[in-house]
Design a protein around this motif. Sequence first.
Motif, PDB file in Angstrom:
ATOM      1  N   ALA A 101      35.693  20.705 -19.998  1.00  0.00           N
ATOM      2  CA  ALA A 101      36.507  20.254 -21.197  1.00  0.00           C
ATOM      3  C   ALA A 101      35.937  18.609 -21.684  1.00  0.00           C
ATOM      4  O   ALA A 101      34.971  18.043 -21.443  1.00  0.00           O
ATOM      5  CB  ALA A 101      37.502  19.712 -21.014  1.00  0.00           C
ATOM      6  N   ARG A 102      36.543  18.936 -23.464  1.00  0.00           N
ATOM      7  CA  ARG A 102      35.754  17.499 -24.233  1.00  0.00           C
ATOM      8  C   ARG A 102      36.719  16.116 -23.593  1.00  0.00           C
ATOM      9  O   ARG A 102      37.414  16.517 -23.400  1.00  0.00           O
ATOM     10  CB  ARG A 102      36.551  18.232 -25.635  1.00  0.00           C
ATOM     11  N   PRO A 103      35.660  15.536 -23.724  1.00  0.00           N
ATOM     12  CA  PRO A 103      36.722  13.969 -23.623  1.00  0.00           C
ATOM     13  C   PRO A 103      37.701  13.518 -24.303  1.00  0.00           C
ATOM     14  O   PRO A 103      38.061  13.587 -25.541  1.00  0.00           O
ATOM     15  CB  PRO A 103      35.288  12.862 -23.313  1.00  0.00           C
ATOM     16  N   VAL A 104      38.275  12.664 -23.509  1.00  0.00           N
ATOM     17  CA  VAL A 104      39.930  12.590 -23.416  1.00  0.00           C
ATOM     18  C   VAL A 104      40.039  11.083 -24.113  1.00  0.00           C
ATOM     19  O   VAL A 104      39.182  10.833 -22.574  1.00  0.00           O
ATOM     20  CB  VAL A 104      41.153  13.431 -23.647  1.00  0.00           C
ATOM     21  N   LYS A 105      40.874  10.891 -24.040  1.00  0.00           N
ATOM     22  CA  LYS A 105      41.104   8.952 -23.919  1.00  0.00           C
ATOM     23  C   LYS A 105      40.206   8.496 -24.070  1.00  0.00           C
ATOM     24  O   LYS A 105      40.165   7.553 -23.514  1.00  0.00           O
ATOM     25  CB  LYS A 105      42.190   8.826 -22.937  1.00  0.00           C
ATOM     26  N   CYS A 106      39.444   8.659 -25.140  1.00  0.00           N
ATOM     27  CA  CYS A 106      38.375   7.603 -25.205  1.00  0.00           C
ATOM     28  C   CYS A 106      39.120   6.810 -25.782  1.00  0.00           C
ATOM     29  O   CYS A 106      39.538   6.259 -26.996  1.00  0.00           O
ATOM     30  CB  CYS A 106      37.464   8.510 -26.490  1.00  0.00           C
ATOM     31  N   SER A 107      37.902   5.106 -25.628  1.00  0.00           N
ATOM     32  CA  SER A 107      37.999   4.006 -26.370  1.00  0.00           C
ATOM     33  C   SER A 107      37.552   3.908 -27.544  1.00  0.00           C
ATOM     34  O   SER A 107      36.948   5.296 -27.911  1.00  0.00           O
ATOM     35  CB  SER A 107      37.589   2.724 -25.372  1.00  0.00           C
ATOM     36  N   ALA A 108      37.580   3.194 -28.359  1.00  0.00           N
ATOM     37  CA  ALA A 108      37.352   3.037 -29.666  1.00  0.00           C
ATOM     38  C   ALA A 108      35.551   3.091 -29.303  1.00  0.00           C
ATOM     39  O   ALA A 108      35.233   2.235 -28.454  1.00  0.00           O
ATOM     40  CB  ALA A 108      37.733   2.057 -30.258  1.00  0.00           C
ATOM     41  N   ALA A 109      35.286   3.225 -30.655  1.00  0.00           N
ATOM     42  CA  ALA A 109      33.596   3.617 -30.570  1.00  0.00           C
ATOM     43  C   ALA A 109      32.830   1.830 -31.302  1.00  0.00           C
ATOM     44  O   ALA A 109      33.399   1.387 -31.527  1.00  0.00           O
ATOM     45  CB  ALA A 109      32.337   4.308 -31.178  1.00  0.00           C
ATOM     46  N   HIS A 110      32.338   1.618 -29.657  1.00  0.00           N
ATOM     47  CA  HIS A 110      32.188   0.095 -29.849  1.00  0.00           C
ATOM     48  C   HIS A 110      30.522   0.423 -29.866  1.00  0.00           C
ATOM     49  O   HIS A 110      29.428   0.556 -29.545  1.00  0.00           O
ATOM     50  CB  HIS A 110      32.206  -1.041 -28.526  1.00  0.00           C
ATOM     51  N   THR A 111      29.987  -0.847 -30.848  1.00  0.00           N
ATOM     52  CA  THR A 111      28.240  -0.856 -31.573  1.00  0.00           C
ATOM     53  C   THR A 111      27.706  -2.645 -30.241  1.00  0.00           C
ATOM     54  O   THR A 111      28.362  -2.727 -30.531  1.00  0.00           O
ATOM     55  CB  THR A 111      28.457  -1.561 -33.365  1.00  0.00           C
ATOM     56  N   PHE A 112      26.754  -1.445 -30.351  1.00  0.00           N
ATOM     57  CA  PHE A 112      25.225  -2.976 -29.917  1.00  0.00           C
ATOM     58  C   PHE A 112      24.012  -2.231 -29.652  1.00  0.00           C
ATOM     59  O   PHE A 112      24.231  -1.399 -30.719  1.00  0.00           O
ATOM     60  CB  PHE A 112      25.272  -2.470 -27.966  1.00  0.00           C
ATOM     61  N   SER A 113      23.553  -3.391 -29.873  1.00  0.00           N
ATOM     62  CA  SER A 113      22.133  -3.219 -30.612  1.00  0.00           C
ATOM     63  C   SER A 113      21.066  -2.955 -28.985  1.00  0.00           C
ATOM     64  O   SER A 113      21.899  -3.254 -27.957  1.00  0.00           O
ATOM     65  CB  SER A 113      21.704  -4.628 -31.112  1.00  0.00           C
ATOM     66  N   VAL A 114      19.878  -2.454 -29.932  1.00  0.00           N
ATOM     67  CA  VAL A 114      19.077  -1.947 -28.074  1.00  0.00           C
ATOM     68  C   VAL A 114      17.743  -2.648 -29.242  1.00  0.00           C
ATOM     69  O   VAL A 114      17.492  -2.744 -30.262  1.00  0.00           O
ATOM     70  CB  VAL A 114      19.111  -0.486 -28.564  1.00  0.00           C
ATOM     71  N   SER A 130      24.997  -9.360 -27.899  1.00  0.00           N
ATOM     72  CA  SER A 130      24.422  -8.306 -28.823  1.00  0.00           C
ATOM     73  C   SER A 130      24.082  -7.607 -28.353  1.00  0.00           C
ATOM     74  O   SER A 130      23.561  -6.358 -28.936  1.00  0.00           O
ATOM     75  CB  SER A 130      24.063  -8.712 -30.135  1.00  0.00           C
ATOM     76  N   ALA A 131      22.913  -8.102 -27.028  1.00  0.00           N
ATOM     77  CA  ALA A 131      22.131  -7.221 -26.480  1.00  0.00           C
ATOM     78  C   ALA A 131      22.537  -5.854 -25.649  1.00  0.00           C
ATOM     79  O   ALA A 131      22.561  -4.949 -24.685  1.00  0.00           O
ATOM     80  CB  ALA A 131      20.696  -7.948 -25.883  1.00  0.00           C
ATOM     81  N   SER A 132      23.290  -6.462 -25.305  1.00  0.00           N
ATOM     82  CA  SER A 132      24.381  -4.908 -23.858  1.00  0.00           C
ATOM     83  C   SER A 132      25.365  -5.538 -24.436  1.00  0.00           C
ATOM     84  O   SER A 132      27.093  -5.503 -25.532  1.00  0.00           O
ATOM     85  CB  SER A 132      24.179  -6.048 -22.852  1.00  0.00           C
ATOM     86  N   SER A 133      25.652  -3.648 -24.481  1.00  0.00           N
ATOM     87  CA  SER A 133      28.052  -3.419 -24.669  1.00  0.00           C
ATOM     88  C   SER A 133      28.834  -4.437 -24.284  1.00  0.00           C
ATOM     89  O   SER A 133      29.976  -4.391 -24.658  1.00  0.00           O
ATOM     90  CB  SER A 133      27.250  -2.275 -24.773  1.00  0.00           C
ATOM     91  N   GLY A 134      28.468  -5.124 -22.936  1.00  0.00           N
ATOM     92  CA  GLY A 134      30.061  -4.851 -22.068  1.00  0.00           C
ATOM     93  C   GLY A 134      30.351  -4.164 -21.793  1.00  0.00           C
ATOM     94  O   GLY A 134      29.787  -3.111 -22.580  1.00  0.00           O
ATOM     95  N   TRP A 135      31.739  -4.570 -20.969  1.00  0.00           N
ATOM     96  CA  TRP A 135      32.752  -3.295 -19.852  1.00  0.00           C
ATOM     97  C   TRP A 135      33.297  -2.672 -21.211  1.00  0.00           C
ATOM     98  O   TRP A 135      33.938  -3.677 -21.548  1.00  0.00           O
ATOM     99  CB  TRP A 135      33.076  -3.725 -18.895  1.00  0.00           C
ATOM    100  N   TRP A 136      33.385  -1.196 -21.574  1.00  0.00           N
ATOM    101  CA  TRP A 136      34.549  -0.998 -21.766  1.00  0.00           C
ATOM    102  C   TRP A 136      35.129  -0.036 -21.241  1.00  0.00           C
ATOM    103  O   TRP A 136      34.520   0.967 -20.716  1.00  0.00           O
ATOM    104  CB  TRP A 136      34.035   0.185 -23.593  1.00  0.00           C
ATOM    105  N   VAL A 137      36.700   0.152 -21.674  1.00  0.00           N
ATOM    106  CA  VAL A 137      37.707   1.078 -20.558  1.00  0.00           C
ATOM    107  C   VAL A 137      38.046   2.364 -21.527  1.00  0.00           C
ATOM    108  O   VAL A 137      38.369   1.673 -22.847  1.00  0.00           O
ATOM    109  CB  VAL A 137      38.183   0.282 -20.229  1.00  0.00           C
ATOM    110  N   SER A 138      38.190   3.183 -20.796  1.00  0.00           N
ATOM    111  CA  SER A 138      39.329   4.613 -21.659  1.00  0.00           C
ATOM    112  C   SER A 138      40.684   3.594 -22.391  1.00  0.00           C
ATOM    113  O   SER A 138      40.540   3.518 -21.575  1.00  0.00           O
ATOM    114  CB  SER A 138      38.841   5.700 -20.818  1.00  0.00           C
ATOM    115  N   SER A 139      41.291   4.615 -22.710  1.00  0.00           N
ATOM    116  CA  SER A 139      42.561   4.635 -22.794  1.00  0.00           C
ATOM    117  C   SER A 139      43.177   4.997 -21.481  1.00  0.00           C
ATOM    118  O   SER A 139      42.808   6.003 -21.755  1.00  0.00           O
ATOM    119  CB  SER A 139      42.522   5.083 -24.357  1.00  0.00           C
ATOM    120  N   GLY A 140      44.184   4.340 -20.990  1.00  0.00           N
ATOM    121  CA  GLY A 140      44.950   4.718 -20.445  1.00  0.00           C
ATOM    122  C   GLY A 140      43.708   4.553 -18.484  1.00  0.00           C
ATOM    123  O   GLY A 140      44.519   4.116 -17.423  1.00  0.00           O
TER     124      GLY A 140
END
Length: 126
Positions: free
Chosen positions: A113-126, A30-40
């Motif tokens: 340009a604006r970011p594209v192919k974004c992963s879902a926004a994943h929740t984490f705590s600081v 819960s303290a670190s986000s884990g690795w997240w990968v963009s779509s594609g």
Amino acid sequence: MLASGFFKRTLPIAVGGALAATALSTATASASSGWWVSSGGGAEGYYNHVNDRVTACDIKTDGYKAAVQILANDGRLLTTVTDSYNNGNCSWRTPTLFQGTHKIRACVVKGNARPVKCSAAHTFSV
């Protein structure tokens, strides 16, 4: 650590959004986000609570750069870290984040340009 702002990726990639049990033995999921990968699969991103770094890794030679965004719970953009090297190293920044819940997403971006192919926004705590 390589040149300032770059490091060699050594943490495991999360599978299905779950932080591998061996990653950051001093951290909790819960303290670190884990690795997240963009779509594609062109970008990876991570928040590490041990050193407060937001990391972006460009993992595909495709003309795009990785853009990892940290968002407030209300969707406001707090910081973006980009990496455009796809050389096995990653770029990072240590932003000042308020304590509480945040969201992270990994995207790709071409030029200004604006970011594209974004992963879902994943929740984490600081």
